[in-house]
Motif scaffolding. Structure first.
Motif, PDB file in Angstrom:
ATOM      1  N   PRO A 269       0.812  -1.228   0.000  1.00  0.00           N
ATOM      2  CA  PRO A 269       0.000   0.000   0.000  1.00  0.00           C
ATOM      3  C   PRO A 269       0.842   1.273   0.000  1.00  0.00           C
ATOM      4  O   PRO A 269       1.923   1.306   0.595  1.00  0.00           O
ATOM      5  N   ILE A 270       0.340   2.306  -0.668  1.00  0.00           N
ATOM      6  CA  ILE A 270       0.932   3.637  -0.523  1.00  0.00           C
ATOM      7  C   ILE A 270       0.340   4.192   0.769  1.00  0.00           C
ATOM      8  O   ILE A 270      -0.876   4.314   0.895  1.00  0.00           O
ATOM      9  N   LYS A 271       1.182   4.495   1.742  1.00  0.00           N
ATOM     10  CA  LYS A 271       0.666   4.962   3.040  1.00  0.00           C
ATOM     11  C   LYS A 271       0.640   6.491   3.150  1.00  0.00           C
ATOM     12  O   LYS A 271      -0.229   7.048   3.806  1.00  0.00           O
ATOM     13  N   PHE A 272       1.619   7.129   2.499  1.00  0.00           N
ATOM     14  CA  PHE A 272       1.672   8.596   2.547  1.00  0.00           C
ATOM     15  C   PHE A 272       2.109   9.153   1.202  1.00  0.00           C
ATOM     16  O   PHE A 272       2.750   8.459   0.410  1.00  0.00           O
ATOM     17  N   MET A 273       1.771  10.434   0.977  1.00  0.00           N
ATOM     18  CA  MET A 273       2.343  11.114  -0.184  1.00  0.00           C
ATOM     19  C   MET A 273       2.858  12.489   0.231  1.00  0.00           C
ATOM     20  O   MET A 273       2.238  13.188   1.034  1.00  0.00           O
ATOM     21  N   GLY A 274       4.032  12.833  -0.311  1.00  0.00           N
ATOM     22  CA  GLY A 274       4.633  14.141  -0.056  1.00  0.00           C
ATOM     23  C   GLY A 274       4.045  15.134  -1.042  1.00  0.00           C
ATOM     24  O   GLY A 274       4.053  14.886  -2.250  1.00  0.00           O
ATOM     25  N   VAL A 275       3.526  16.275  -0.516  1.00  0.00           N
ATOM     26  CA  VAL A 275       2.822  17.218  -1.401  1.00  0.00           C
ATOM     27  C   VAL A 275       3.491  18.601  -1.416  1.00  0.00           C
ATOM     28  O   VAL A 275       2.847  19.596  -1.682  1.00  0.00           O
ATOM     29  N   GLY A 276       4.784  18.632  -1.138  1.00  0.00           N
ATOM     30  CA  GLY A 276       5.498  19.913  -1.137  1.00  0.00           C
ATOM     31  C   GLY A 276       6.768  19.809  -0.322  1.00  0.00           C
ATOM     32  O   GLY A 276       7.079  18.766   0.248  1.00  0.00           O
ATOM     33  N   GLU A 277       7.510  20.919  -0.271  1.00  0.00           N
ATOM     34  CA  GLU A 277       8.807  20.906   0.406  1.00  0.00           C
ATOM     35  C   GLU A 277       8.698  21.161   1.913  1.00  0.00           C
ATOM     36  O   GLU A 277       9.600  20.833   2.659  1.00  0.00           O
ATOM     37  N   ARG A 278       7.606  21.769   2.344  1.00  0.00           N
ATOM     38  CA  ARG A 278       7.474  22.104   3.764  1.00  0.00           C
ATOM     39  C   ARG A 278       7.431  20.835   4.619  1.00  0.00           C
ATOM     40  O   ARG A 278       6.990  19.781   4.160  1.00  0.00           O
ATOM     41  N   THR A 279       7.842  20.965   5.884  1.00  0.00           N
ATOM     42  CA  THR A 279       7.898  19.772   6.745  1.00  0.00           C
ATOM     43  C   THR A 279       6.510  19.253   7.130  1.00  0.00           C
ATOM     44  O   THR A 279       6.385  18.154   7.645  1.00  0.00           O
ATOM     45  N   ASP A 280       5.454  20.055   6.889  1.00  0.00           N
ATOM     46  CA  ASP A 280       4.101  19.549   7.171  1.00  0.00           C
ATOM     47  C   ASP A 280       3.409  19.066   5.898  1.00  0.00           C
ATOM     48  O   ASP A 280       2.227  18.753   5.912  1.00  0.00           O
ATOM     49  N   ALA A 281       4.167  19.013   4.791  1.00  0.00           N
ATOM     50  CA  ALA A 281       3.567  18.629   3.503  1.00  0.00           C
ATOM     51  C   ALA A 281       3.615  17.114   3.291  1.00  0.00           C
ATOM     52  O   ALA A 281       4.237  16.603   2.362  1.00  0.00           O
ATOM     53  N   LEU A 282       2.972  16.403   4.216  1.00  0.00           N
ATOM     54  CA  LEU A 282       2.866  14.942   4.099  1.00  0.00           C
ATOM     55  C   LEU A 282       1.421  14.571   4.409  1.00  0.00           C
ATOM     56  O   LEU A 282       0.898  14.936   5.462  1.00  0.00           O
ATOM     57  N   GLU A 283       0.769  13.871   3.486  1.00  0.00           N
ATOM     58  CA  GLU A 283      -0.647  13.512   3.690  1.00  0.00           C
ATOM     59  C   GLU A 283      -0.818  12.004   3.669  1.00  0.00           C
ATOM     60  O   GLU A 283      -0.179  11.326   2.846  1.00  0.00           O
ATOM     61  N   PRO A 284      -1.680  11.453   4.531  1.00  0.00           N
ATOM     62  CA  PRO A 284      -2.020  10.037   4.389  1.00  0.00           C
ATOM     63  C   PRO A 284      -2.637   9.819   3.002  1.00  0.00           C
ATOM     64  O   PRO A 284      -3.365  10.684   2.506  1.00  0.00           O
ATOM     65  N   PHE A 285      -2.330   8.698   2.380  1.00  0.00           N
ATOM     66  CA  PHE A 285      -2.810   8.418   1.019  1.00  0.00           C
ATOM     67  C   PHE A 285      -4.171   7.726   1.100  1.00  0.00           C
ATOM     68  O   PHE A 285      -4.287   6.617   1.593  1.00  0.00           O
TER      69      PHE A 285
END
Length: 457
Positions: A269-285
């Protein structure tokens, strides 16, 4: 992410929406277009082949209910199969272990592994309320150890020091022992990356995995490498018992082939995706939300979650009360709103999650792009406090000074003031009975055609 696929599938599925019933003959052209759209998105051929086959089998002779037209049934089938291809539901991290739960990160050099360690640490501390220790076992790149130390300070988590004279297994064991003594919940272990998959690297990472027995082994992969991402993940999965994938740089990937290929090829499974350079730019997939986004139906749930986490509620309430009491909406308030939007990844990141945004003309998207927001912020920053509270005093010489101070033109300052005046008028309409409805009608008149509603499938 998925802009190209979204555009192509949107047009294709619109063509079938008026069908009286679904037959093999009348969906043949649509399936061909779906196939081409997926291939252009760099989805792996076996995935495309299976996807189109299943959609065809389900669509021909599908039950058409009274509430759905045949075209809507076809779109529903495509959506369900997109979800299935990506894993149906979000799979959370398994942290059910005797503390510390060890998470090991693997991947090629340049995939964003070290940054993902910091993002995941921030996610676990803020959203899961866990104490986290990060450690680097990358003894080949001293810069990677230093980078992780800097990021750990930024996201406010513990960092376990290491250096290139040590063995990766000793570093990892030392960090785990330290975490046990300090009662830390989670240890995230950053490992060495290479520019390609090689046997030495695989042997080293296998030995490290065997020594620390992590509860989660996450493969970090760059989504912009398309179906190659899935093939690299497969090579790693054959060497290591991967438990999931983190897909990085999805904000720069207009195709989305990796997201649609990885689960099918690796079974992981893809568990997370990075959506930018900021350290909070990580979303559950969330496959269901991503499928909605691909079909132009938006992702309102993710938007609500983002607002919950990143918007300063006190500040927002203060502005709302000012407006409702008729105290006036100033340029200072406007600047605060721009900052809040920036915290959420910018206007386009928000619009991307709303239904029907794929239908917006490029000229409108340009006006709402992050570049124009940065410019607006610069213009307001160049004003005095008096000018922000009373913009009507901004005349000729003041405009020139503000433009020079913000590195813009006088016409840019005029444009901002005009937009702000329109916004003020809308805010005034919110006062009194039926104010919100009046404001919505005003907004609708200002928006381009098709923006207020989603696509009509």
């Amino acid at each position: 992410m998925f802009e190209n696929l979204q555009e192509r599938l949107g047009k294709t599925l619109k063509n079938i929406s008026g069908r009286g019933r679904l037959t093999e003959e009348n969906i043949k052209d649509t399936l061909r277009e779906v196939r081409m759209a997926l291939l252009e998105a760099d989805v792996a051929l076996p995935v495309v082949r299976d996807f189109v086959k299943v959609v065809k089998e389900r669509a021909v002779g599908a039950e058409v209910t009274k509430s759905l037209s045949p075209g809507q049934v076809f779109v529903k089938i495509v959506r369900q199969e997109l979800e299935k291809a990506m894993g149906e539901a979000n799979e959370e991290l398994n942290l059910n272990a005797q503390p510390p739960a060890v998470i090991m990160m693997a991947g090629l050099q340049g995939a964003g592994k070290t940054t993902s360690v910091a993002k995941l640490a921030k996610f676990l501390t803020e959203r899961k309320k866990k104490s986290v220790l990060v450690v680097s076992a990358d003894v080949y790149r001293p810069a990677a150890i230093k980078q992780l130390e800097t990021l750990a300070t930024e996201v406010k988590v513990d960092f376990f020091p290491s250096d290139i004279s040590q063995k990766p297994v000793d570093i990892a064991n030392g960090a785990i022992d330290h975490a046990k003594r300090k009662f830390i919940d989670v240890v995230i272990l950053d490992t060495a990356g290479r520019l390609h998959v090689d046997s030495d690297m695989m042997d080293e990472i296998k030995a490290l995995h065997h020594a620390v027995k992590p509860i989660e082994t996450l493969f970090v992969v760059d989504s912009m490498t398309g179906q190659d991402a899935a093939n690299t993940a497969k090579a790693f999965d054959e060497a290591l018992p991967l438990t999931g994938v983190i897909l990085t740089k999805t904000d720069g990937d207009a195709r989305g082939g990796a997201a649609l290929s990885i689960r099918h090829i690796t079974g992981k499974p893809i568990k997370f995706m990075g959506v930018g350079e900021r350290t909070d730019a990580l979303e559950p997939f969330h496959p269901d939300r991503i499928a909605s986004r691909i079909l132009g139906m938006g992702d309102v749930l993710s938007l609500i979650e983002e607002v919950e986490m990143k918007v300063d509620k006190e500040q927002a309430a203060k502005v709302a009360n000012k407006v409702l009491k008729g105290d006036g909406f100033t340029l200072e308030d406007f600047a605060d709103q721009l900052k809040q939007m920036k915290n959420m990844g910018g206007m386009m990141s928000m619009l991307d999650k709303l239904p029907g945004m794929a239908n917006l003309p490029d000229s409108v998207k340009d006006q709402m792009g992050d570049k124009s927001f940065v410019q607006m912020e610069a213009i307001i920053s160049s004003m005095t406090m008096k000018e922000r509270i009373r913009p009507e005093i901004i005349k000729g010489s003041r405009k020139k000074r503000i433009a020079a101070g913000s590195g813009t033109q006088v016409q840019d300052v005029n444009k901002l003031l005009k937009q702000f005046t329109q916004m003020q008028k809308m805010m005034k309409k919110m006062k009194g009975k039926g104010g919100m409805m009046k404001m919505m009608r005003g907004m609708k008149n200002m928006m381009p055609p098709g923006m207020m509603g989603g696509p009509k499938f």
